[in-house]
Design an enzyme around this catalytic site. Structure first.
Site, mmCIF file in Angstrom:
data_model
loop_
_atom_site.group_PDB
_atom_site.id
_atom_site.type_symbol
_atom_site.label_atom_id
_atom_site.label_comp_id
_atom_site.label_asym_id
_atom_site.label_seq_id
_atom_site.Cartn_x
_atom_site.Cartn_y
_atom_site.Cartn_z
ATOM 1 N N ASN A 33 0.831 -1.206 0.000
ATOM 2 C CA ASN A 33 0.000 0.000 0.000
ATOM 3 C C ASN A 33 0.862 1.251 0.000
ATOM 4 O O ASN A 33 1.023 1.904 -1.025
ATOM 5 C CB ASN A 33 -0.947 -0.015 1.206
ATOM 6 C CG ASN A 33 -2.073 0.995 1.080
ATOM 7 O OD1 ASN A 33 -1.900 2.072 0.540
ATOM 8 N ND2 ASN A 33 -3.244 0.644 1.593
ATOM 9 N N ASP A 34 1.434 1.580 1.140
ATOM 10 C CA ASP A 34 2.134 2.857 1.287
ATOM 11 C C ASP A 34 3.344 2.982 0.363
ATOM 12 O O ASP A 34 3.680 4.076 -0.074
ATOM 13 C CB ASP A 34 2.561 3.052 2.740
ATOM 14 C CG ASP A 34 1.374 2.939 3.681
ATOM 15 O OD1 ASP A 34 0.360 3.622 3.425
ATOM 16 O OD2 ASP A 34 1.453 2.157 4.649
ATOM 17 N N VAL A 35 4.006 1.862 0.053
ATOM 18 C CA VAL A 35 5.234 1.923 -0.748
ATOM 19 C C VAL A 35 4.950 2.095 -2.235
ATOM 20 O O VAL A 35 5.885 2.231 -3.026
ATOM 21 C CB VAL A 35 6.093 0.658 -0.525
ATOM 22 C CG1 VAL A 35 6.526 0.569 0.925
ATOM 23 C CG2 VAL A 35 5.351 -0.598 -0.949
ATOM 24 N N VAL A 36 3.658 2.103 -2.635
ATOM 25 C CA VAL A 36 3.308 2.342 -4.032
ATOM 26 C C VAL A 36 2.356 3.535 -4.165
ATOM 27 O O VAL A 36 1.748 3.731 -5.206
ATOM 28 C CB VAL A 36 2.661 1.091 -4.670
ATOM 29 C CG1 VAL A 36 3.652 -0.061 -4.713
ATOM 30 C CG2 VAL A 36 1.389 0.675 -3.926
#
Length: 476
Positions: free
Chosen positions: A400-403
């Site tokens: 989620n957060d890393v993309v």
């Protein structure tokens, strides 16, 4: 037996060499397993050499403690799920810090008894500073750092295990934290100055433990990889300091190596998030769910497994981005099966890894290695990002957060400036996700609403299994 001290020191030297070489081998996935074995042999050699120290007392109790620890570690290591590995690392790291703090406590209580006889026969007095000042200061410093690492790692474990809320804040928290730390340092200075009363020692440790708790409670769950790495460095430094106090070469070298490696890894993790260590410890990452200044247009567009399978089966390039959702579902083996089927059809497949994906450094690499994914198919963020524009399908599995493209477009976002995997620039994006909720940082992801993104809802294990079945059906 005049040769015994020389033999013990030689064993410590060989153990230290094995530690360093083992750590070096751990830097590559191809040799990491061997590196762990080498380091383990070094630790076994150091323990056996310690049992041969002249004047060592309570060997029976020490042996019993070692056996209990070995059995507990073996049992937990065999039973723990790969998804729980981050909290296991945090727990074991905390135990190391606690052990260093316990050594410091014993040494301080020994100094409080007015004299300490070190293992090599040197004498130090606890009054008037002089020769006792250096080991006494190191004992206090090691005890302080070890206690902070112990209590802080326990909080990190509880957060990762889901026993605590992700953050706990209250008004004036930073001021309270500074006051607690200042009080611990003042008491530590008093102990170094020779005021070695037992009540002061007890209060000193209580303050150190409380500071570890207070420092970790407000940190968001998305920062746990950095926190675990930081406390790993703390534990190594504490062990090194206590090694100087005990004049134990193996502890000094092992602690220094662990401390240095943990410090470098912490810096790399913080850099991967484009944030300073101070911002990790005192910032607000993950503080407010959905915190953003930009309105996210559009809607999440679902897709069926059969349609997603067709897109991937007839693609030229597919990049798979694993995340914590894959770990939770333990879907790494099924993901590798999917990749093998695509490769057999002539599709060029790669795996893209973000440095802080998952719940600890290298979490995704460990899972993919367990599934047998060849190392040459796994690409780091810097290497894979230029390839996304030429990628036909990017398959995001539980990340989620890393993309999240908001890291590049929304200055008000808590993750603004954090380097991400440029999944949004792929021609098509398929996101496997259990629901429409936010990620671990509590931030809405604009990628899920993009025109080129389709959402395949469901558990990663089941969703990937459906993709595998659908691709196989194309050839039936």
């Amino acid at each position: 037996m005049n040769w015994l001290p020389t033999l013990i020191k030689a064993c410590y030297f060989l153990a230290a060499l094995l530690f360093i070489l083992g750590l070096k081998r751990m830097s590559s996935p191809r040799t990491a397993r061997g590196g762990i074995v080498w380091a383990g042999i070094g630790m076994l050699l150091a323990v056996l050499a310690t049992f041969a120290l002249p004047g060592l007392e309570h060997r029976g109790l020490i042996l019993a403690a070692v056996l209990i620890g070995v059995v507990a570690a073996w049992w937990s290591g065999r039973r723990v799920a790969m998804t729980a590995m981050p909290q296991m690392v945090a727990l074991y790291n905390g135990m190391g810090g606690g052990a260093a703090a316990a050594i410091g406590a014993v040494e301080l209580i020994g100094y409080a008894g007015a004299a300490v006889t070190l293992l090599d026969g040197d004498r130090f007095t606890a009054s008037g500073g002089g020769p006792a000042l250096a080991p006494l200061a190191l004992a206090v410093l090691g005890a302080l750092i070890g206690a902070v690492s112990f209590s802080g790692s326990l909080i990190a474990f509880a957060k990762l295990q889901g026993w605590l809320d992700r953050r706990f804040v209250f008004p004036g928290q930073r001021v309270v934290n500074l006051l607690v730390l200042a009080a611990a340092l003042v008491l530590g200075g008093m102990l170094v100055a020779g005021r070695l009363q037992l009540p002061l020692i007890v209060v000193f440790f209580v303050l150190a433990l409380v500071f570890g708790l207070l420092m970790t409670l407000p940190i968001g769950g998305a920062d746990m990889p950095v926190v675990i790495s930081l406390y790993n460095a703390f534990t190594g430094l504490a062990v090194a300091f206590e090694g100087f106090v005990l004049q134990n070469e193996a502890m000094i070298i092992a602690g220094t190596v662990v401390g240095a490696a943990g410090t470098l890894l912490t810096q790399l993790m913080a850099r991967a998030m484009n944030r300073s260590l101070g911002n990790v410890l005192f910032g607000s990452f993950g503080a407010a769910a959905g915190a953003t200044a930009q309105e996210i247009a559009g809607s999440q567009k679902p897709i069926e497994a059969a349609d997603a399978a067709v897109m991937m089966a007839y693609a030229e390039r597919v990049v798979i981005v694993p995340g914590y959702g894959m770990a939770v579902a333990q879907a790494q083996h099924k993901v590798w099966e999917l990749a093998q089927i695509l490769i057999a059809r002539g599709v060029k497949v790669k795996f893209a890894i973000h440095p802080v994906a998952g719940r600890m450094p290298g979490h995704m690499n460990v899972l993919l290695a367990e599934a047998g994914v060849p190392y040459d198919l796994i690409a780091d963020m810097e290497d894979i990002n230029p390839e996304f524009p030429a990628t036909d399908v990017a398959l995001v599995i539980g990340a989620n957060d890393v993309v999240n493209p908001m890291a590049k477009t929304d200055p008000a976002s808590p993750i603004y400036g954090m380097p991400i995997l440029d999944v949004a620039s792929a021609k098509n994006v398929i996101v496997i996700k259990r629901g429409k909720g936010t990620g671990f940082a509590g931030i809405e992801n604009a990628l899920f609403y993009a025109d080129n993104t389709r959402m395949l809802y469901g558990d990663a294990q089941g969703a990937v299994a459906a993709l595998v079945a659908a691709i196989k059906a194309l050839d039936a």
